[in-house]
Design a protein around this motif. Structure first.
Motif, PDB file in Angstrom:
ATOM      1  N   GLU A 385       0.814  -1.206   0.000  1.00 41.38           N
ATOM      2  CA  GLU A 385       0.000   0.000   0.000  1.00 41.38           C
ATOM      3  C   GLU A 385       0.854   1.265   0.000  1.00 41.38           C
ATOM      4  OE1 GLU A 385      -3.212   1.032   3.135  1.00 41.38           O
ATOM      5  OE2 GLU A 385      -3.688  -0.880   2.153  1.00 41.38           O
ATOM      6  N   LYS A 386       1.963   1.217   0.775  1.00 45.79           N
ATOM      7  CA  LYS A 386       2.800   2.427   0.899  1.00 45.79           C
ATOM      8  C   LYS A 386       3.941   2.456  -0.117  1.00 45.79           C
ATOM      9  CE  LYS A 386       3.263   1.845   5.497  1.00 45.79           C
ATOM     10  NZ  LYS A 386       3.953   2.029   6.745  1.00 45.79           N
ATOM     11  N   ASN A 387       4.012   1.412  -0.981  1.00 42.53           N
ATOM     12  CA  ASN A 387       5.102   1.277  -1.943  1.00 42.53           C
ATOM     13  C   ASN A 387       6.474   1.260  -1.247  1.00 42.53           C
ATOM     14  OD1 ASN A 387       5.894   0.752  -4.528  1.00 42.53           O
ATOM     15  ND2 ASN A 387       6.263   2.918  -5.023  1.00 42.53           N
ATOM     16  N   THR A 388       6.532   0.487  -0.182  1.00 38.77           N
ATOM     17  CA  THR A 388       7.796   0.352   0.570  1.00 38.77           C
ATOM     18  C   THR A 388       8.111  -1.126   0.697  1.00 38.77           C
ATOM     19  OG1 THR A 388       6.627   0.210   2.664  1.00 38.77           O
ATOM     20  CG2 THR A 388       7.375   2.407   1.988  1.00 38.77           C
ATOM     21  N   VAL A 389       9.217  -1.390   1.354  1.00 39.42           N
ATOM     22  CA  VAL A 389       9.545  -2.768   1.695  1.00 39.42           C
ATOM     23  C   VAL A 389      10.286  -2.731   3.034  1.00 39.42           C
ATOM     24  CG1 VAL A 389      11.662  -2.759   0.310  1.00 39.42           C
ATOM     25  CG2 VAL A 389      10.574  -4.910   0.813  1.00 39.42           C
ATOM     26  N   MET A 390      10.078  -3.744   3.877  1.00 38.64           N
ATOM     27  CA  MET A 390      10.775  -3.801   5.162  1.00 38.64           C
ATOM     28  C   MET A 390      12.129  -4.448   4.934  1.00 38.64           C
ATOM     29  SD  MET A 390      10.168  -2.745   8.123  1.00 38.64           S
ATOM     30  CE  MET A 390       8.425  -2.679   8.494  1.00 38.64           C
ATOM     31  N   LEU A 391      13.186  -3.779   5.363  1.00 45.69           N
ATOM     32  CA  LEU A 391      14.547  -4.303   5.153  1.00 45.69           C
ATOM     33  C   LEU A 391      15.154  -4.639   6.510  1.00 45.69           C
ATOM     34  CD1 LEU A 391      17.163  -4.756   3.513  1.00 45.69           C
ATOM     35  CD2 LEU A 391      17.559  -2.299   3.595  1.00 45.69           C
ATOM     36  N   LYS A 392      15.532  -5.907   6.671  1.00 45.10           N
ATOM     37  CA  LYS A 392      16.117  -6.331   7.961  1.00 45.10           C
ATOM     38  C   LYS A 392      17.536  -6.830   7.718  1.00 45.10           C
ATOM     39  CE  LYS A 392      14.986  -9.419  11.833  1.00 45.10           C
ATOM     40  NZ  LYS A 392      15.024  -8.560  12.977  1.00 45.10           N
ATOM     41  N   ASP A 393      18.456  -6.295   8.525  1.00 46.54           N
ATOM     42  CA  ASP A 393      19.850  -6.729   8.451  1.00 46.54           C
ATOM     43  C   ASP A 393      20.043  -7.828   9.490  1.00 46.54           C
ATOM     44  OD1 ASP A 393      22.577  -7.076   8.843  1.00 46.54           O
ATOM     45  OD2 ASP A 393      23.047  -4.978   8.396  1.00 46.54           O
ATOM     46  N   LEU A 394      20.316  -9.052   9.027  1.00 43.23           N
ATOM     47  CA  LEU A 394      20.389 -10.177   9.971  1.00 43.23           C
ATOM     48  C   LEU A 394      21.661 -10.151  10.816  1.00 43.23           C
ATOM     49  CD1 LEU A 394      18.949 -13.225   8.002  1.00 43.23           C
ATOM     50  CD2 LEU A 394      17.793 -11.579   9.474  1.00 43.23           C
ATOM     51  N   VAL A 395      22.641  -9.357  10.398  1.00 45.21           N
ATOM     52  CA  VAL A 395      23.866  -9.287  11.195  1.00 45.21           C
ATOM     53  C   VAL A 395      23.691  -8.292  12.346  1.00 45.21           C
ATOM     54  CG1 VAL A 395      26.309  -8.668  11.175  1.00 45.21           C
ATOM     55  CG2 VAL A 395      25.354 -10.057   9.336  1.00 45.21           C
ATOM     56  N   SER A 396      23.192  -7.077  12.025  1.00 43.75           N
ATOM     57  CA  SER A 396      23.042  -6.069  13.089  1.00 43.75           C
ATOM     58  C   SER A 396      21.698  -6.210  13.805  1.00 43.75           C
ATOM     59  CB  SER A 396      23.141  -4.664  12.492  1.00 43.75           C
ATOM     60  OG  SER A 396      22.004  -4.422  11.682  1.00 43.75           O
ATOM     61  N   GLY A 397      20.752  -6.907  13.179  1.00 37.51           N
ATOM     62  CA  GLY A 397      19.417  -7.044  13.766  1.00 37.51           C
ATOM     63  C   GLY A 397      18.533  -5.833  13.481  1.00 37.51           C
ATOM     64  N   GLU A 398      19.091  -4.823  12.818  1.00 37.03           N
ATOM     65  CA  GLU A 398      18.297  -3.605  12.565  1.00 37.03           C
ATOM     66  C   GLU A 398      17.263  -3.815  11.474  1.00 37.03           C
ATOM     67  OE1 GLU A 398      19.698   0.426  12.307  1.00 37.03           O
ATOM     68  OE2 GLU A 398      21.615  -0.363  13.042  1.00 37.03           O
ATOM     69  N   GLN A 399      16.179  -3.075  11.613  1.00 38.06           N
ATOM     70  CA  GLN A 399      15.098  -3.201  10.640  1.00 38.06           C
ATOM     71  C   GLN A 399      14.588  -1.810  10.307  1.00 38.06           C
ATOM     72  OE1 GLN A 399      12.344  -6.361  11.454  1.00 38.06           O
ATOM     73  NE2 GLN A 399      10.607  -5.063  10.942  1.00 38.06           N
ATOM     74  N   LYS A 400      14.320  -1.552   9.022  1.00 38.02           N
ATOM     75  CA  LYS A 400      13.724  -0.262   8.693  1.00 38.02           C
ATOM     76  C   LYS A 400      12.890  -0.381   7.422  1.00 38.02           C
ATOM     77  CE  LYS A 400      17.728   1.694   6.296  1.00 38.02           C
ATOM     78  NZ  LYS A 400      18.652   2.781   6.226  1.00 38.02           N
ATOM     79  N   GLU A 401      11.927   0.523   7.318  1.00 35.38           N
ATOM     80  CA  GLU A 401      11.055   0.522   6.156  1.00 35.38           C
ATOM     81  C   GLU A 401      11.683   1.419   5.096  1.00 35.38           C
ATOM     82  OE1 GLU A 401       7.078   1.190   7.321  1.00 35.38           O
ATOM     83  OE2 GLU A 401       6.271   0.943   5.303  1.00 35.38           O
ATOM     84  N   VAL A 402      11.834   0.894   3.880  1.00 36.43           N
ATOM     85  CA  VAL A 402      12.547   1.646   2.839  1.00 36.43           C
ATOM     86  C   VAL A 402      11.607   1.867   1.656  1.00 36.43           C
ATOM     87  CG1 VAL A 402      14.530   1.559   1.265  1.00 36.43           C
ATOM     88  CG2 VAL A 402      14.671   0.476   3.515  1.00 36.43           C
ATOM     89  N   PRO A 403      11.522   3.080   1.137  1.00 33.81           N
ATOM     90  CA  PRO A 403      10.744   3.290  -0.084  1.00 33.81           C
ATOM     91  C   PRO A 403      11.298   2.413  -1.209  1.00 33.81           C
ATOM     92  CG  PRO A 403      11.442   5.378   0.888  1.00 33.81           C
ATOM     93  CD  PRO A 403      12.134   4.312   1.640  1.00 33.81           C
ATOM     94  N   ARG A 404      10.412   1.850  -2.027  1.00 33.93           N
ATOM     95  CA  ARG A 404      10.845   0.884  -3.051  1.00 33.93           C
ATOM     96  C   ARG A 404      11.928   1.456  -3.957  1.00 33.93           C
ATOM     97  NH1 ARG A 404       6.724  -3.028  -4.095  1.00 33.93           N
ATOM     98  NH2 ARG A 404       7.513  -3.409  -6.171  1.00 33.93           N
TER      99      ARG A 404
END
Ligand code: HAM
Length: 424
Positions: A385-404
Motif C-alpha cells: 500500500e505504501k510502496n515500501t519494503v521492510m529491510l532487515k539486516d540479519l547481522v546487526s538485527g536492525e530493521q527499517k522501512e525503505v521506499p521501493r
C-alpha cells in the motif's frame, strides 16, 4: 542406489566456498607473476605419458585410467605437464613467444588405493615455464609456489630441494647406486627390489624405514653433479636466499617421473601424515620438450594437490554472502509483486532469492538464516500500500522501512548506510 566411484568425491555446494577461494587467490598470484591460464583436454594419447613419465614410472606401470577406442588407447590425464608440453609443440607456441608461462587448475586421474589425501580423481593447481635454462626461472617458480602457500594460509610446510643433475649425472648416480646396493638388494622392501632393476633412483626416496636406513648409509651428496649442474644449483640456492625463501637440502629427493633433470623440489606438510606428506612438487625437465619433438629448450614447473591444500589450510571462507538477500512475500498480491521485485534486483546484480513454499513469517525467517542471508526483505499488504519494503539486516538485527525506489541503493551500498552495517 548408485554410489560414487571409490577415490572420487562430490564437492558439494556447501563445500565450494573454500575451493573457489583457493582458486581465486591462485589466479591472482599467477596473474601477478604474468602466467596465463591453459586448459588442455582431460583425455590424451596414452603413449604421451609412457614417453614422458617413463615406462618404469609407477603412474605408467599401474595407475593410468585407460580408455580404448578401436585401436586407439587414450588415458585420463594423470598429470598435466606432459599435456602442456604436447600442446606447446602441437600449437607451435614457441613461435608466439620463446618464453611460455602458463598455469592450470583441474582434475587429474590416477588408479591408486584410496586413502586420506590420496584419491583417484584429484585436482592440481600448477604451472609450467617453458623456454629457459636460466636458474632465475627455477627461483621464480619455487618462490611463486611459496607465495601461493602463504596466500592459502598454510604454515609449517618444508620446501625440500635437490638437484638430480643432467642426464649424464643421473646415469652416474644410477651406476653408483647399482654398485653400492648390489649386495643389499634383499634387505630392501619388495617395491625397492623391483626398483633396483627398473628405476633404481626411486629407492632413494622410498618411505620404508628399512630402505631409508640402507640408503642414508650411502652418504649421497652432490658428487654425481657435473660442474655445469653444480653451478646451476648454486645459483638457484643463491636466488632463493636473496628472496628469503627457506628450503631444506635433501639429497634423497628424487621424484617418480623420468622427465626430471637438475632442480627438483617438494613441499611437505606434517598434517598430511607420513605416507603422502607432499602438498605439491615439481622440478626441471630440460629434455622433455625435445624428446617429444619440440625445440631444444629448458623447462620447469610444479603442481599442488588441491585436496591436500585443503587439508592443510587454515583459511575460513566467509560462508555468509555479504549481500545475499532473501525475500519474504506475505499474501497473494505480495507474492506476485515479489516476483517482479526479485526480477529487478537480479537484473541489477543483487544476489537474492525467495521460496515458493508459502511459509509463515517465522518459518521464512528461519529459512533465510539457513541460507546464510545477510538481508531479509518483507513485503506484505501494508508495504504494498505504501510502496515500501521492510529491510532487515540479519547481522546487526536492525530493521527499517525503505521506499521501493531506494531499495536498490540500500542493497548495493549497505556499508555507507548508517545503521545498517556493523560488520560481519
Ligand atoms: P606429482 O608429485 O605426481 O607431480 O603430483 C603433484 C602433487 O599432486 C602431489 O605432491 C600431491 O600433492 C598431489 N597428488 C598426486 N597424486 C595424488 C592423489 N592420488 N590424490 C591426491 N593428490 C595427489 C606431478 O604431477 C608433476 N606434473 C608436477 C610438475 C609440474 N612437475 C613439473 N611441472
Amino acid at each position: 542406489m548408485f554410489k560414487k566411484v571409490p577415490g572420487t568425491k562430490d564437492i558439494l555446494p556447501e563445500q565450494i566456498h573454500i575451493w573457489q577461494e583457493i582458486e581465486a587467490k591462485g589466479r591472482d598470484i599467477f596473474t601477478a607473476y604474468n602466467y596465463k591460464e591453459i586448459r588442455p583436454p582431460l583425455l590424451e594419447d596414452a603413449l604421451l605419458f609412457n614417453r614422458s613419465l617413463g615406462e618404469s614410472a609407477e603412474i605408467v606401470q599401474k595407475q593410468m585410467f585407460l580408455v580404448h577406442s578401436g585401436s586407439d588407447v587414450y588415458a585420463l590425464r594423470p598429470e598435466a605437464t606432459a599435456s602442456i608440453v604436447r600442446s606447446y609443440i602441437e600449437n607451435s607456441l614457441d613461435k608466439l613467444s620463446p618464453f611460455f608461462k602458463a598455469y592450470y587448475i583441474g582434475p587429474m586421474f590416477r588408479l591408486e588405493r584410496p586413502q586420506k589425501g590420496r584419491l583417484r580423481q584429484f585436482h592440481h593447481l600448477g604451472c609450467e615455464v617453458i623456454g629457459s635454462y636460466d636458474p632465475r626461472a627455477d627461483v621464480e617458480v619455487i618462490s611463486l609456489a611459496d607465495s601461493l602457500l602463504k596466500a592459502f594460509s598454510i604454515d609449517g610446510y618444508t620446501i625440500k630441494l635437490n638437484s638430480l643433475g643432467c642426464a649424464g649425472d643421473k646415469l652416474a648416480l644410477t651406476d653408483f647406486l647399482r654398485k653400492e646396493l648390489s649386495g643389499k638388494a634383499e634387505a630392501l622392501c619388495e617395491d625397492c627390489q623391483a626398483r633396483y632393476s627398473r628405476n633404481i633412483l626411486r629407492i632413494l626416496d622410498c618411505k620404508n624405514p628399512a630402505c631409508q636406513e640402507i640408503v642414508h648409509g650411502l652418504s649421497i651428496s652432490d658428487n654425481h653433479l657435473c660442474d655445469g649442474c653444480k653451478n646451476h644449483f648454486a645459483k638457484v640456492k643463491d636466488g632463493l636466499n636473496a628472496l628469503a625463501v627457506k628450503y631444506e637440502l635433501s639429497s634423497y629427493l628424487v621424484r617418480g617421473l623420468d622427465y626430471y633433470t637438475r632442480t627438483v623440489f617438494e613441499f611437505t606438510h606434517p598434517d598430511l601424515g607420513r605416507q603422502q606428506d607432499a602438498l605439491g612438487a615439481g622440478g626441471r625437465y630440460d629434455n622433455l620438450v625435445s624428446q617429444l619433438g619440440g625445440p631444444d629448450t629448458g623447462a620447469i614447473g610444479f603442481a599442488f594437490g588441491m585436496e591436500r591444500l585443503l587439508l592443510a589450510t587454515t583459511l575460513k571462507p566467509e560462508a555468509r554472502n555479504r549481500k545475499f538477500t532473501f525475500l519474504i512475500s506475505l499474501g497473494e498480491k505480495a507474492r506476485k509483486e515479489g516476483l517482479i521485485l526479485l526480477h529487478n534486483l537480479r537484473k541489477a546484480g543483487i544476489s537474492c532469492d525467495t521460496d515458493y513454499e508459502d511459509k509463515s513469517l517465522k518459518g521464512s525467517m528461519r529459512k533465510a538464516n539457513d541460507l546464510g542471508a545477510r538481508f531479509v526483505l518483507i513485503l506484505g499488504d501494508n508495504e504494498l500500500e505504501k510502496n515500501t519494503v521492510m529491510l532487515k539486516d540479519l547481522v546487526s538485527g536492525e530493521q527499517k522501512e525503505v521506499p521501493r525506489e531506494q531499495l536498490l541503493s540500500e542493497l548495493q551500498d549497505p556499508v555507507s548506510r548508517p545503521g545498517l552495517e556493523t560488520g560481519s
